[in-house]
Design a protein around this motif. Structure first.
Motif, PDB file in Angstrom:
ATOM      1  N   PRO A  98      82.087  41.894  53.907  1.00 11.46           N
ATOM      2  CA  PRO A  98      82.741  40.690  53.355  1.00 11.46           C
ATOM      3  C   PRO A  98      82.642  39.486  54.282  1.00 11.46           C
ATOM      4  CG  PRO A  98      84.400  42.134  54.296  1.00 11.46           C
ATOM      5  CD  PRO A  98      83.084  42.847  54.454  1.00 11.46           C
ATOM      6  N   PRO A  99      82.080  38.370  53.820  1.00 14.00           N
ATOM      7  CA  PRO A  99      82.060  37.148  54.631  1.00 14.00           C
ATOM      8  C   PRO A  99      83.463  36.573  54.777  1.00 14.00           C
ATOM      9  CG  PRO A  99      80.424  37.071  52.864  1.00 14.00           C
ATOM     10  CD  PRO A  99      81.333  38.213  52.571  1.00 14.00           C
ATOM     11  N   ASP A 100      83.649  35.784  55.816  1.00 13.60           N
ATOM     12  CA  ASP A 100      84.896  35.074  56.045  1.00 13.60           C
ATOM     13  C   ASP A 100      84.730  33.650  55.510  1.00 13.60           C
ATOM     14  OD1 ASP A 100      87.068  33.678  56.992  1.00 13.60           O
ATOM     15  OD2 ASP A 100      87.114  34.695  58.919  1.00 13.60           O
ATOM     16  N   PRO A 101      85.430  33.276  54.412  1.00 15.63           N
ATOM     17  CA  PRO A 101      85.215  31.952  53.822  1.00 15.63           C
ATOM     18  C   PRO A 101      85.803  30.812  54.631  1.00 15.63           C
ATOM     19  CG  PRO A 101      87.006  33.060  52.701  1.00 15.63           C
ATOM     20  CD  PRO A 101      86.438  34.063  53.687  1.00 15.63           C
ATOM     21  N   VAL A 102      86.696  31.115  55.580  1.00 13.84           N
ATOM     22  CA  VAL A 102      87.355  30.053  56.333  1.00 13.84           C
ATOM     23  C   VAL A 102      86.348  29.262  57.163  1.00 13.84           C
ATOM     24  CG1 VAL A 102      89.046  29.547  58.127  1.00 13.84           C
ATOM     25  CG2 VAL A 102      89.544  31.271  56.392  1.00 13.84           C
ATOM     26  N   ALA A 103      85.479  29.980  57.862  1.00 13.16           N
ATOM     27  CA  ALA A 103      84.544  29.326  58.775  1.00 13.16           C
ATOM     28  C   ALA A 103      83.616  28.363  58.042  1.00 13.16           C
ATOM     29  CB  ALA A 103      83.734  30.380  59.520  1.00 13.16           C
ATOM     30  N   ALA A 104      82.975  28.840  56.980  1.00 13.91           N
ATOM     31  CA  ALA A 104      82.037  27.992  56.247  1.00 13.91           C
ATOM     32  C   ALA A 104      82.757  27.027  55.326  1.00 13.91           C
ATOM     33  CB  ALA A 104      81.075  28.875  55.434  1.00 13.91           C
ATOM     34  N   GLY A 105      83.868  27.473  54.721  1.00 17.27           N
ATOM     35  CA  GLY A 105      84.582  26.617  53.776  1.00 17.27           C
ATOM     36  C   GLY A 105      85.103  25.350  54.416  1.00 17.27           C
ATOM     37  N   SER A 106      85.593  25.443  55.654  1.00 18.06           N
ATOM     38  CA  SER A 106      86.100  24.250  56.324  1.00 18.06           C
ATOM     39  C   SER A 106      84.988  23.239  56.567  1.00 18.06           C
ATOM     40  CB  SER A 106      86.757  24.639  57.652  1.00 18.06           C
ATOM     41  OG  SER A 106      85.816  25.260  58.519  1.00 18.06           O
ATOM     42  N   VAL A 107      83.789  23.723  56.872  1.00 12.32           N
ATOM     43  CA  VAL A 107      82.655  22.816  57.075  1.00 12.32           C
ATOM     44  C   VAL A 107      82.271  22.148  55.760  1.00 12.32           C
ATOM     45  CG1 VAL A 107      80.261  22.633  57.821  1.00 12.32           C
ATOM     46  CG2 VAL A 107      81.809  24.196  58.995  1.00 12.32           C
ATOM     47  N   LEU A 108      82.211  22.933  54.686  1.00  3.32           N
ATOM     48  CA  LEU A 108      81.847  22.377  53.386  1.00  3.32           C
ATOM     49  C   LEU A 108      82.836  21.310  52.940  1.00  3.32           C
ATOM     50  CD1 LEU A 108      80.741  25.593  51.426  1.00  3.32           C
ATOM     51  CD2 LEU A 108      79.287  23.875  52.493  1.00  3.32           C
ATOM     52  N   GLN A 109      84.122  21.567  53.131  1.00  4.81           N
ATOM     53  CA  GLN A 109      85.127  20.590  52.722  1.00  4.81           C
ATOM     54  C   GLN A 109      85.051  19.324  53.565  1.00  4.81           C
ATOM     55  OE1 GLN A 109      88.766  22.867  52.996  1.00  4.81           O
ATOM     56  NE2 GLN A 109      88.681  23.441  50.836  1.00  4.81           N
ATOM     57  N   ARG A 110      84.845  19.476  54.864  1.00  2.00           N
ATOM     58  CA  ARG A 110      84.786  18.310  55.735  1.00  2.00           C
ATOM     59  C   ARG A 110      83.582  17.437  55.423  1.00  2.00           C
ATOM     60  NH1 ARG A 110      84.283  20.669  60.453  1.00  2.00           N
ATOM     61  NH2 ARG A 110      82.124  20.124  60.874  1.00  2.00           N
ATOM     62  N   LEU A 111      82.475  18.042  55.056  1.00  2.00           N
ATOM     63  CA  LEU A 111      81.250  17.279  54.790  1.00  2.00           C
ATOM     64  C   LEU A 111      81.146  16.815  53.349  1.00  2.00           C
ATOM     65  CD1 LEU A 111      78.691  19.420  56.818  1.00  2.00           C
ATOM     66  CD2 LEU A 111      79.808  17.297  57.498  1.00  2.00           C
ATOM     67  N   GLY A 112      82.107  17.213  52.506  1.00  2.00           N
ATOM     68  CA  GLY A 112      82.092  16.746  51.125  1.00  2.00           C
ATOM     69  C   GLY A 112      81.049  17.420  50.263  1.00  2.00           C
ATOM     70  N   ALA A 113      80.968  18.738  50.321  1.00  2.00           N
ATOM     71  CA  ALA A 113      80.037  19.472  49.466  1.00  2.00           C
ATOM     72  C   ALA A 113      80.564  19.508  48.036  1.00  2.00           C
ATOM     73  CB  ALA A 113      79.864  20.899  49.986  1.00  2.00           C
ATOM     74  N   PRO A 114      79.711  19.778  47.047  1.00  2.00           N
ATOM     75  CA  PRO A 114      80.183  19.906  45.661  1.00  2.00           C
ATOM     76  C   PRO A 114      81.324  20.914  45.554  1.00  2.00           C
ATOM     77  CG  PRO A 114      77.795  19.851  45.720  1.00  2.00           C
ATOM     78  CD  PRO A 114      78.249  19.913  47.151  1.00  2.00           C
ATOM     79  N   ARG A 115      82.305  20.591  44.717  1.00  3.58           N
ATOM     80  CA  ARG A 115      83.519  21.391  44.661  1.00  3.58           C
ATOM     81  C   ARG A 115      83.263  22.821  44.208  1.00  3.58           C
ATOM     82  NH1 ARG A 115      86.901  18.136  41.793  1.00  3.58           N
ATOM     83  NH2 ARG A 115      86.418  19.122  39.807  1.00  3.58           N
ATOM     84  N   ARG A 116      82.303  23.033  43.305  1.00  2.66           N
ATOM     85  CA  ARG A 116      82.106  24.401  42.819  1.00  2.66           C
ATOM     86  C   ARG A 116      81.562  25.312  43.919  1.00  2.66           C
ATOM     87  NH1 ARG A 116      77.308  23.489  38.375  1.00  2.66           N
ATOM     88  NH2 ARG A 116      75.912  22.210  39.639  1.00  2.66           N
TER      89      ARG A 116
END
Length: 542
Positions: free
Chosen positions: A125-143
């Protein structure tokens, strides 16, 4: 002993503070910075004895982290991407565990299938916290963020269930009936118990008016869901998710705005602190775990480590790129499948860093099997888990900003302006309410005209932000309501009753926009918190 505890606490606090400073100045993902600082801290004198207990992670850290993510998740967005979420949270975890197990057995056949599957479940299982925080900070598509975070709410439960079955089968193979029964109890019992906790907690919160008690109740809720579920052999992860989703969708209106604002502020701070501490503690474990396998030939360790890492990353990438095409052939409604572009799927496939949960699961591997024999190559399994965590956590999160820029992935026009459109709709609703007051020949309270001017000024500025030719830029759900912190605020007027009335009108409009699907839950929560702050300030000055 007290001095040692004090030194360890100071080292942990220093690593967390330094990590915040480094990430703020360099843009390095938080998780990668914390882990690397943790590794450096683990080399300091006196830190070799610090151990990350699996019980500490699974019973102290995991419940609040899962609860926070699930509480602020958007179930509607998850349903819109249901096929992708379930495919990755269930199918991908099982396939990854099997592929990693097969790879390990190719190098160390004596490990055995059951122990190899246990290891595969730990790193699946991947840890979504590490990558998710980067995606949110950089403004990736919401989906992208939605699928990644929704996957993370379920995949830990699937991996822990598979791990428990595999460990119990080492030296004593389980029948298909036993496995099926175990799965039904884990999944069904966890979800059912979590819903029960959510319903009872919601009923209790209706009767509590004290803000401090509300914060305390929200803090113990994830433990009330997780711990008892684990004790009866059900999934504590799924129980916590079920309770949090129920309270997140049904419970925000149960408490006063002041209590809600204090509770949500408390959870944001707590989540940030727990994530930082967890990754620092993970890094501290690395030197001692690496030292344990010193008697293995370095070449053999390198081959096994490289093979396991490549398979763990490659299986996820292949699944995310290839399986969605096959999922389109399934007889399901189109709105349940995420129609991602190839570039979006490429980023989603890369977002697979493993984290502290993987290490905690590996650390919980027993020293002996259920039959009393020594667990096969436990030290090796711990070492390989550390390698997978370090390589994926640092190697996949650090290049993620470059990958997003290279692929030119950003939210579409509707997502970029969602916060502005929602704020303008709430201001328009407030102005209509003022018109209704005048139309009913109600006497205008003091400050009503000044309040109208402030609202009209805010509406005009929001209109400018929606103008494609405007150079004011666009706001996101986290921006100020009026886009300018120096604007005059209605709380400066002496019309408290009317202003409170308009805040409720804005809140009703915000809820309507969300129910109609015109805005996402993060946008609704962000603007709702602003309205809660307005109402709290107004009531304090009455």
């Amino acid at each position: 002993m007290p001095i040692q505890i004090f030194v360890v606490a100071m080292v942990l606090a220093g690593a967390v503070l330094l990590g915040r400073f480094v990430t703020g100045r360099t843009g390095i993902p938080d998780a990668a910075a914390y882990v690397l600082l943790g590794v450096a801290a683990g080399l300091l004198p006196g830190m070799a004895g610090v151990r990350l207990s699996p019980d500490l992670v699974l019973l102290l850290f995991l419940p609040p982290l899962i609860y926070y993510a699930a509480f602020f998740s958007d179930p509607r967005e998850t349903i819109h991407n249901l096929v992708a979420v379930l495919g990755q949270a269930v199918g991908l975890v099982l396939v990854t565990a099997a592929a990693v197990a097969a790879t390990l057995l190719a190098v160390f056949p004596d490990v055995g299938w059951a122990a190899a599957i246990a290891f595969g479940a730990a790193v699946a299982p991947p840890d979504p916290v590490a990558a998710g925080s980067v995606l949110q900070r950089l403004g990736a598509p919401r989906r992208l963020v939605t699928v990644l975070e929704s996957e993370g709410l379920v995949n830990d439960g699937v991996a822990l269930t598979l791990f428990a079955v595999a460990v119990a089968s080492v030296g004593a193979p389980a029948s298909a009936g036993d496995v099926l029964t175990h799965l039904v109890v884990e999944v069904g019992g966890g979800i059912g118990f979590g819903l029960l906790v959510g319903v009872l907690t919601a009923a209790l919160r209706r009767r509590i008016r004290d803000s401090t008690s509300q914060v305390l109740l929200s803090l113990i809720t994830p433990y009330l869901a997780f711990v008892p579920a684990q004790l009866v052999q059900s999934s504590g992860v799924l129980a916590t998710v079920a309770a949090a989703v129920w309270l997140g969708t049904r419970g925000r209106g149960l408490v006063e705005p002041t209590s809600r604002l204090q509770t949500e502020t408390f959870w944001r701070v707590l989540n940030t602190l727990l994530v930082a501490l967890l990754f620092v503690l993970l890094g501290i474990q690395v030197p001692s775990i690496v030292a344990v396998v010193g008697y293995y030939p370095p070449g053999l360790l390198a081959v096994a480590s490289g093979a396991v890492v490549v398979v763990a990353i490659g299986v996820r990438m292949a699944w995310v790129l290839l399986v969605p095409s096959l999922a389109g052939l399934l007889p399901v409604r189109e709105e349940l499948t995420s129609r991602m572009t190839f570039r979006e799927r490429l980023v989603l496939g890369w977002c697979g860093p493993r984290g502290a949960v993987s290490l905690a699961v590996a650390l919980s591997i027993p020293l002996v099997t259920p039959t009393g024999q020594e667990f096969p190559r436990r030290d090796l399994l711990l070492f390989l888990t550390v390698v997978v965590v370090l390589v994926t956590l640092v190697g996949q999160t650090v290049p993620l900003p470059f990958l997003l820029r290279r692929l030119q992935l950003r939210p579409d026009e509707r997502e970029q302006t969602e916060g502005v459109r929602a704020r303008r709709a709430t201001v328009d609703a407030a102005l209509r309410e003022l018109d209704d007051v005048a139309a009913r020949d109600e006497p205008d309270p003091p400050g009503a005209e000044a309040l109208r001017q402030v609202l009209e000024l805010r509406r005009d500025r929001l209109r400018d932000q929606l103008d494609p030719g405007s150079d004011r830029g666009r706001t996101t759900p986290d921006d100020d309501r009026d886009g300018d912190g120096d604007d005059p605020r209605p709380d400066r007027l002496d019309a408290s009753d009317l202003r409170l009335r308009l805040v409720n009108v804005e809140r009703d409009m915000l809820r309507t926009l969300h129910e109609k699907g015109e805005i996402s839950r993060p946008t609704m929560v962000a603007i709702s918190q602003e309205l809660d702050l307005d109402e709290t300030q107004l009531r304090r000055r009455r």
